[in-house]
Design a protein around this motif. Structure first.
Motif, PDB file in Angstrom:
ATOM      1  N   GLY A 120     -36.662  11.172  24.844  1.00  0.00           N
ATOM      2  CA  GLY A 120     -35.215  11.304  24.958  1.00  0.00           C
ATOM      3  C   GLY A 120     -34.479  10.854  23.711  1.00  0.00           C
ATOM      4  O   GLY A 120     -34.922  11.080  22.583  1.00  0.00           O
ATOM      5  N   VAL A 121     -33.353  10.170  23.926  1.00  0.00           N
ATOM      6  CA  VAL A 121     -32.437   9.864  22.828  1.00  0.00           C
ATOM      7  C   VAL A 121     -33.050   8.929  21.787  1.00  0.00           C
ATOM      8  O   VAL A 121     -32.544   8.844  20.665  1.00  0.00           O
ATOM      9  CB  VAL A 121     -31.131   9.234  23.361  1.00  0.00           C
ATOM     10  N   LEU A 155     -35.661  17.261  24.796  1.00  0.00           N
ATOM     11  CA  LEU A 155     -35.200  18.651  24.865  1.00  0.00           C
ATOM     12  C   LEU A 155     -33.985  18.915  23.984  1.00  0.00           C
ATOM     13  O   LEU A 155     -33.583  20.065  23.829  1.00  0.00           O
ATOM     14  CB  LEU A 155     -34.865  19.013  26.309  1.00  0.00           C
ATOM     15  N   TYR A 156     -33.438  17.850  23.389  1.00  0.00           N
ATOM     16  CA  TYR A 156     -32.179  17.975  22.651  1.00  0.00           C
ATOM     17  C   TYR A 156     -32.354  17.616  21.175  1.00  0.00           C
ATOM     18  O   TYR A 156     -33.146  16.748  20.819  1.00  0.00           O
ATOM     19  CB  TYR A 156     -31.107  17.076  23.270  1.00  0.00           C
ATOM     20  N   TYR A 157     -31.572  18.294  20.342  1.00  0.00           N
ATOM     21  CA  TYR A 157     -31.516  17.953  18.927  1.00  0.00           C
ATOM     22  C   TYR A 157     -30.467  16.869  18.677  1.00  0.00           C
ATOM     23  O   TYR A 157     -30.665  15.962  17.882  1.00  0.00           O
ATOM     24  CB  TYR A 157     -31.166  19.197  18.103  1.00  0.00           C
ATOM     25  N   SER A 158     -29.383  16.968  19.385  1.00  0.00           N
ATOM     26  CA  SER A 158     -28.319  15.964  19.366  1.00  0.00           C
ATOM     27  C   SER A 158     -27.607  16.062  20.713  1.00  0.00           C
ATOM     28  O   SER A 158     -27.933  16.919  21.548  1.00  0.00           O
ATOM     29  CB  SER A 158     -27.348  16.217  18.198  1.00  0.00           C
ATOM     30  N   GLY A 206     -25.888  17.103  23.703  1.00  0.00           N
ATOM     31  CA  GLY A 206     -25.383  18.381  24.186  1.00  0.00           C
ATOM     32  C   GLY A 206     -25.932  19.595  23.479  1.00  0.00           C
ATOM     33  O   GLY A 206     -25.587  20.722  23.856  1.00  0.00           O
ATOM     34  N   CYS A 207     -26.792  19.417  22.478  1.00  0.00           N
ATOM     35  CA  CYS A 207     -27.308  20.540  21.688  1.00  0.00           C
ATOM     36  C   CYS A 207     -28.813  20.668  21.915  1.00  0.00           C
ATOM     37  O   CYS A 207     -29.587  19.812  21.466  1.00  0.00           O
ATOM     38  CB  CYS A 207     -27.004  20.324  20.206  1.00  0.00           C
ATOM     39  N   LEU A 208     -29.231  21.711  22.625  1.00  0.00           N
ATOM     40  CA  LEU A 208     -30.648  21.914  22.891  1.00  0.00           C
ATOM     41  C   LEU A 208     -31.419  22.153  21.599  1.00  0.00           C
ATOM     42  O   LEU A 208     -30.924  22.796  20.668  1.00  0.00           O
ATOM     43  CB  LEU A 208     -30.841  23.093  23.849  1.00  0.00           C
ATOM     44  N   ALA A 209     -32.644  21.664  21.559  1.00  0.00           N
ATOM     45  CA  ALA A 209     -33.464  21.718  20.347  1.00  0.00           C
ATOM     46  C   ALA A 209     -34.477  22.847  20.417  1.00  0.00           C
ATOM     47  O   ALA A 209     -34.764  23.414  21.476  1.00  0.00           O
ATOM     48  CB  ALA A 209     -34.199  20.395  20.165  1.00  0.00           C
ATOM     49  N   THR A 210     -35.057  23.151  19.263  1.00  0.00           N
ATOM     50  CA  THR A 210     -36.313  23.886  19.168  1.00  0.00           C
ATOM     51  C   THR A 210     -37.345  22.938  18.565  1.00  0.00           C
ATOM     52  O   THR A 210     -37.000  21.939  17.924  1.00  0.00           O
ATOM     53  CB  THR A 210     -36.199  25.136  18.282  1.00  0.00           C
TER      54      THR A 210
END
Length: 300
Positions: free
Chosen positions: A228-229, A253-256, A258-262
Protein backbone atom coordinates in the motif's frame (compact mmCIF):
# COMPACT_ATOMS: atom_id res chain seq x y z
CA UNK A 1 24.06 -6.31 2.98
CA UNK A 2 24.59 -5.41 -0.65
CA UNK A 3 28.26 -5.56 -1.57
CA UNK A 4 28.09 -3.16 -4.52
CA UNK A 5 26.07 -0.30 -5.89
CA UNK A 6 23.78 -2.73 -7.69
CA UNK A 7 20.17 -2.90 -6.49
CA UNK A 8 17.88 -5.80 -7.37
CA UNK A 9 14.45 -4.59 -8.46
CA UNK A 10 11.79 -7.28 -8.15
CA UNK A 11 8.49 -6.85 -9.94
CA UNK A 12 5.44 -8.56 -8.39
CA UNK A 13 2.92 -8.06 -11.19
CA UNK A 14 -0.19 -9.95 -10.07
CA UNK A 15 -0.24 -11.47 -6.58
CA UNK A 16 -2.89 -13.79 -5.24
CA UNK A 17 -5.41 -11.31 -3.85
CA UNK A 18 -6.15 -8.29 -6.06
CA UNK A 19 -8.66 -8.31 -8.93
CA UNK A 20 -9.15 -6.38 -12.13
CA UNK A 21 -12.18 -4.77 -10.51
CA UNK A 22 -9.70 -3.00 -8.24
CA UNK A 23 -7.23 -2.15 -11.01
CA UNK A 24 -7.88 -3.01 -14.68
CA UNK A 25 -4.11 -2.92 -15.34
CA UNK A 26 -3.59 -6.13 -13.35
CA UNK A 27 -2.17 -8.85 -15.64
CA UNK A 28 -3.97 -12.18 -15.19
CA UNK A 29 -3.40 -14.56 -18.12
CA UNK A 30 0.02 -16.11 -18.84
CA UNK A 31 0.39 -13.95 -21.97
CA UNK A 32 -0.55 -10.77 -20.10
CA UNK A 33 1.85 -11.55 -17.26
CA UNK A 34 4.71 -12.38 -19.64
CA UNK A 35 4.20 -9.22 -21.67
CA UNK A 36 4.03 -7.06 -18.55
CA UNK A 37 7.12 -8.71 -17.08
CA UNK A 38 9.04 -8.12 -20.32
CA UNK A 39 8.19 -4.42 -20.18
CA UNK A 40 9.31 -4.30 -16.55
CA UNK A 41 12.54 -6.12 -17.43
CA UNK A 42 13.25 -3.51 -20.09
CA UNK A 43 12.62 -0.82 -17.45
CA UNK A 44 15.18 -2.32 -15.03
CA UNK A 45 13.59 -5.21 -13.11
CA UNK A 46 15.84 -8.26 -12.67
CA UNK A 47 13.55 -10.61 -10.66
CA UNK A 48 9.87 -11.43 -11.10
CA UNK A 49 7.66 -12.75 -8.29
CA UNK A 50 5.07 -14.81 -10.16
CA UNK A 51 1.59 -15.67 -8.95
CA UNK A 52 -0.71 -17.73 -11.16
CA UNK A 53 -4.44 -17.40 -11.77
CA UNK A 54 -7.08 -19.78 -13.11
CA UNK A 55 -8.18 -19.04 -16.67
CA UNK A 56 -11.92 -19.46 -16.07
CA UNK A 57 -12.41 -17.11 -13.11
CA UNK A 58 -9.06 -15.28 -12.54
CA UNK A 59 -8.71 -16.69 -9.02
CA UNK A 60 -5.52 -17.98 -7.41
CA UNK A 61 -3.78 -21.27 -8.20
CA UNK A 62 -0.39 -22.94 -7.84
CA UNK A 63 -1.16 -25.34 -10.71
CA UNK A 64 2.27 -26.30 -12.13
CA UNK A 65 0.88 -26.29 -15.67
CA UNK A 66 -0.18 -22.67 -15.35
CA UNK A 67 3.17 -21.76 -13.78
CA UNK A 68 5.04 -23.57 -16.56
CA UNK A 69 3.07 -21.65 -19.16
CA UNK A 70 3.85 -18.31 -17.50
CA UNK A 71 7.50 -19.22 -16.92
CA UNK A 72 8.00 -20.40 -20.49
CA UNK A 73 6.46 -17.29 -21.98
CA UNK A 74 8.61 -15.07 -19.76
CA UNK A 75 11.78 -17.02 -20.56
CA UNK A 76 11.08 -16.75 -24.29
CA UNK A 77 11.18 -12.96 -23.90
CA UNK A 78 14.00 -12.31 -21.41
CA UNK A 79 16.38 -13.82 -18.83
CA UNK A 80 14.80 -12.22 -15.74
CA UNK A 81 15.09 -14.34 -12.57
CA UNK A 82 11.82 -16.27 -12.08
CA UNK A 83 10.46 -16.71 -8.55
CA UNK A 84 7.24 -18.75 -8.21
CA UNK A 85 4.97 -18.40 -5.19
CA UNK A 86 4.28 -21.23 -2.75
CA UNK A 87 1.82 -18.99 -0.93
CA UNK A 88 -0.71 -18.93 -3.73
CA UNK A 89 -3.51 -16.66 -2.65
CA UNK A 90 -6.72 -16.29 -0.71
CA UNK A 91 -9.24 -17.85 -3.12
CA UNK A 92 -9.53 -20.26 -6.04
CA UNK A 93 -7.66 -23.57 -5.84
CA UNK A 94 -5.84 -22.43 -2.73
CA UNK A 95 -8.66 -22.26 -0.17
CA UNK A 96 -10.90 -25.01 1.20
CA UNK A 97 -12.89 -25.48 4.36
CA UNK A 98 -10.68 -27.02 7.03
CA UNK A 99 -11.83 -29.51 9.69
CA UNK A 100 -11.41 -26.85 12.38
CA UNK A 101 -14.11 -24.68 10.80
CA UNK A 102 -11.76 -22.16 9.20
CA UNK A 103 -11.31 -21.77 5.47
CA UNK A 104 -7.67 -22.75 4.97
CA UNK A 105 -4.95 -22.03 2.39
CA UNK A 106 -4.19 -25.66 1.60
CA UNK A 107 -0.61 -26.75 2.13
CA UNK A 108 -0.73 -29.46 -0.53
CA UNK A 109 -1.70 -26.83 -3.09
CA UNK A 110 1.13 -24.56 -1.99
CA UNK A 111 3.68 -27.36 -2.52
CA UNK A 112 2.77 -27.43 -6.22
CA UNK A 113 4.48 -24.05 -6.67
CA UNK A 114 7.84 -25.86 -6.57
CA UNK A 115 7.04 -28.06 -9.58
CA UNK A 116 7.39 -25.64 -12.49
CA UNK A 117 11.16 -25.27 -12.83
CA UNK A 118 11.59 -21.81 -11.26
CA UNK A 119 15.01 -20.69 -10.01
CA UNK A 120 13.48 -19.36 -6.81
CA UNK A 121 10.30 -19.90 -4.81
CA UNK A 122 8.81 -17.95 -1.95
CA UNK A 123 8.92 -19.66 1.43
CA UNK A 124 6.51 -18.18 3.98
CA UNK A 125 7.56 -19.43 7.44
CA UNK A 126 4.38 -18.16 9.02
CA UNK A 127 1.14 -19.37 10.54
CA UNK A 128 -1.48 -16.66 10.45
CA UNK A 129 -5.14 -15.81 10.11
CA UNK A 130 -5.66 -13.72 6.99
CA UNK A 131 -8.78 -11.53 7.07
CA UNK A 132 -10.33 -10.82 3.67
CA UNK A 133 -13.84 -9.87 2.56
CA UNK A 134 -15.41 -10.85 5.85
CA UNK A 135 -13.66 -14.22 6.05
CA UNK A 136 -10.89 -15.41 8.33
CA UNK A 137 -8.56 -17.77 6.43
CA UNK A 138 -5.98 -19.96 8.13
CA UNK A 139 -2.48 -20.21 6.65
CA UNK A 140 -0.80 -22.99 8.62
CA UNK A 141 2.94 -23.20 8.08
CA UNK A 142 4.05 -25.11 11.15
CA UNK A 143 7.77 -25.60 11.85
CA UNK A 144 7.60 -29.05 10.23
CA UNK A 145 5.91 -27.59 7.15
CA UNK A 146 8.59 -24.89 6.92
CA UNK A 147 11.22 -27.63 6.94
CA UNK A 148 9.27 -29.59 4.32
CA UNK A 149 9.19 -26.60 2.00
CA UNK A 150 12.87 -25.84 2.61
CA UNK A 151 13.91 -29.45 1.96
CA UNK A 152 11.75 -29.64 -1.16
CA UNK A 153 13.47 -26.55 -2.53
CA UNK A 154 16.92 -27.85 -1.63
CA UNK A 155 16.23 -31.17 -3.38
CA UNK A 156 15.14 -29.33 -6.54
CA UNK A 157 17.91 -26.72 -6.57
CA UNK A 158 15.44 -23.91 -5.90
CA UNK A 159 16.65 -20.92 -3.90
CA UNK A 160 14.16 -19.93 -1.18
CA UNK A 161 13.07 -16.35 -0.84
CA UNK A 162 12.24 -16.21 2.87
CA UNK A 163 9.05 -14.17 3.27
CA UNK A 164 9.36 -12.61 6.71
CA UNK A 165 6.33 -10.77 8.14
CA UNK A 166 7.56 -10.38 11.72
CA UNK A 167 10.77 -10.84 13.73
CA UNK A 168 9.60 -14.20 15.09
CA UNK A 169 9.64 -15.70 11.59
CA UNK A 170 13.24 -14.59 11.23
CA UNK A 171 14.69 -15.61 14.58
CA UNK A 172 12.75 -18.88 14.91
CA UNK A 173 11.87 -20.64 11.65
CA UNK A 174 14.37 -19.09 9.23
CA UNK A 175 17.22 -19.43 11.70
CA UNK A 176 16.25 -23.05 12.48
CA UNK A 177 16.28 -24.02 8.81
CA UNK A 178 19.62 -22.31 8.25
CA UNK A 179 21.07 -24.11 11.28
CA UNK A 180 19.76 -27.40 9.84
CA UNK A 181 21.61 -26.78 6.56
CA UNK A 182 18.46 -26.26 4.50
CA UNK A 183 19.75 -23.08 2.86
CA UNK A 184 23.20 -21.82 1.96
CA UNK A 185 24.54 -18.26 2.02
CA UNK A 186 23.71 -15.79 0.76
CA UNK A 187 20.28 -16.13 2.40
CA UNK A 188 17.70 -14.06 0.53
CA UNK A 189 15.23 -12.54 2.98
CA UNK A 190 12.22 -10.51 1.92
CA UNK A 191 10.75 -8.31 4.64
CA UNK A 192 7.02 -7.96 3.93
CA UNK A 193 5.62 -5.01 5.87
CA UNK A 194 2.24 -3.36 6.19
CA UNK A 195 0.04 -6.40 5.48
CA UNK A 196 -2.62 -5.33 7.94
CA UNK A 197 -4.91 -8.22 6.92
CA UNK A 198 -2.38 -10.79 8.20
CA UNK A 199 -2.46 -11.57 11.91
CA UNK A 200 0.93 -10.81 13.47
CA UNK A 201 2.37 -9.00 10.46
CA UNK A 202 4.40 -5.90 11.25
CA UNK A 203 3.50 -2.43 9.99
CA UNK A 204 6.11 -0.36 8.21
CA UNK A 205 7.98 2.26 10.15
CA UNK A 206 11.64 3.19 9.62
CA UNK A 207 12.49 1.87 13.09
CA UNK A 208 10.75 -1.48 12.56
CA UNK A 209 12.56 -2.06 9.27
CA UNK A 210 15.89 -1.12 10.83
CA UNK A 211 15.28 -3.53 13.73
CA UNK A 212 14.44 -6.39 11.37
CA UNK A 213 17.55 -5.76 9.31
CA UNK A 214 19.59 -5.79 12.51
CA UNK A 215 18.17 -9.24 13.39
CA UNK A 216 19.23 -10.89 10.14
CA UNK A 217 21.62 -13.83 10.18
CA UNK A 218 25.14 -13.25 8.93
CA UNK A 219 25.60 -13.53 5.16
CA UNK A 220 21.99 -12.56 4.48
CA UNK A 221 20.83 -10.36 1.62
CA UNK A 222 17.56 -8.50 2.17
CA UNK A 223 14.75 -7.15 0.10
CA UNK A 224 11.74 -5.09 1.21
CA UNK A 225 8.15 -5.42 0.04
CA UNK A 226 5.82 -2.92 1.65
CA UNK A 227 2.11 -2.97 0.99
CA UNK A 228 0.00 0.00 0.00
CA UNK A 229 0.97 3.59 0.71
CA UNK A 230 4.26 2.61 2.35
CA UNK A 231 5.67 0.86 -0.72
CA UNK A 232 7.80 3.75 -1.92
CA UNK A 233 9.12 4.99 1.45
CA UNK A 234 10.05 1.48 2.61
CA UNK A 235 11.69 0.74 -0.72
CA UNK A 236 13.84 3.84 -0.53
CA UNK A 237 14.86 3.03 3.05
CA UNK A 238 15.82 -0.48 1.97
CA UNK A 239 18.07 0.92 -0.75
CA UNK A 240 19.68 3.33 1.72
CA UNK A 241 20.32 0.45 4.14
CA UNK A 242 22.08 -1.57 1.45
CA UNK A 243 19.13 -3.77 0.52
CA UNK A 244 16.95 -4.41 -2.48
CA UNK A 245 13.38 -3.52 -3.37
CA UNK A 246 10.14 -4.99 -4.70
CA UNK A 247 7.40 -3.06 -6.47
CA UNK A 248 4.31 -4.07 -8.39
CA UNK A 249 0.54 -4.32 -8.32
CA UNK A 250 0.65 -7.29 -5.95
CA UNK A 251 1.69 -4.85 -3.22
CA UNK A 252 0.22 -1.52 -4.29
CA UNK A 253 -2.51 -0.85 -6.85
CA UNK A 254 -1.86 2.90 -6.87
CA UNK A 255 0.88 5.15 -8.18
CA UNK A 256 -0.25 8.03 -6.00
CA UNK A 257 -3.38 8.92 -4.06
CA UNK A 258 -6.38 8.18 -6.30
CA UNK A 259 -4.21 7.32 -9.33
CA UNK A 260 -4.14 3.66 -10.35
CA UNK A 261 -0.70 2.32 -11.26
CA UNK A 262 0.80 0.05 -13.87
CA UNK A 263 3.65 -2.29 -13.08
CA UNK A 264 5.96 -0.55 -15.52
CA UNK A 265 5.34 2.86 -13.93
CA UNK A 266 6.31 1.50 -10.53
CA UNK A 267 9.52 -0.03 -11.89
CA UNK A 268 10.44 3.12 -13.78
CA UNK A 269 9.98 5.27 -10.69
CA UNK A 270 12.12 3.12 -8.38
CA UNK A 271 14.82 2.85 -11.05
CA UNK A 272 14.92 6.65 -11.33
CA UNK A 273 15.37 6.89 -7.57
CA UNK A 274 18.09 4.24 -7.54
CA UNK A 275 20.03 6.18 -10.17
CA UNK A 276 19.49 9.52 -8.42
CA UNK A 277 21.08 7.91 -5.34
CA UNK A 278 24.19 7.05 -7.37
CA UNK A 279 23.40 3.35 -7.80
CA UNK A 280 22.26 1.15 -10.67
CA UNK A 281 19.57 -1.51 -11.04
CA UNK A 282 21.14 -4.95 -11.18
CA UNK A 283 20.93 -6.95 -14.39
CA UNK A 284 19.54 -10.49 -14.11
CA UNK A 285 23.08 -11.93 -14.22
CA UNK A 286 24.17 -9.54 -11.45
CA UNK A 287 21.05 -10.42 -9.45
CA UNK A 288 21.89 -14.12 -9.75
CA UNK A 289 25.37 -13.45 -8.40
CA UNK A 290 24.01 -11.44 -5.45
CA UNK A 291 21.34 -14.05 -4.61
CA UNK A 292 23.56 -17.10 -5.14
CA UNK A 293 22.04 -18.61 -8.29
CA UNK A 294 21.96 -21.14 -9.74
CA UNK A 295 21.54 -23.24 -6.63
CA UNK A 296 22.98 -26.74 -6.78
CA UNK A 297 20.51 -29.61 -6.46
CA UNK A 298 20.82 -31.96 -3.50
CA UNK A 299 22.87 -35.02 -4.47
CA UNK A 300 20.77 -38.15 -4.92
Amino acid sequence: MAKSNKVIVTIAPTGGMASRKQNPNLPITPEEIAEDVHRCYNAGASVVAVHARRAFDEQATCDPQVYRSINGLIRARCDIVINNSTGGGINGDMVRQGPNGYPEIMFEERLKGMEAGAEMCTLDPTTIIASFEGREILMNTSPERVRQLAMGMKERGIKPEWEVFSPTHLIQDVSACIAAGLDEPPYFINFVLGVNAFQGAMPYTPRILQQMVDMMPKEAVFNVSAVGVHQLNAGVQSILLGGHVRVGLEDNLYYSRGCLATNVEQVERIVRIIRELGMEPATPSEAREIIGLPRRKLAA
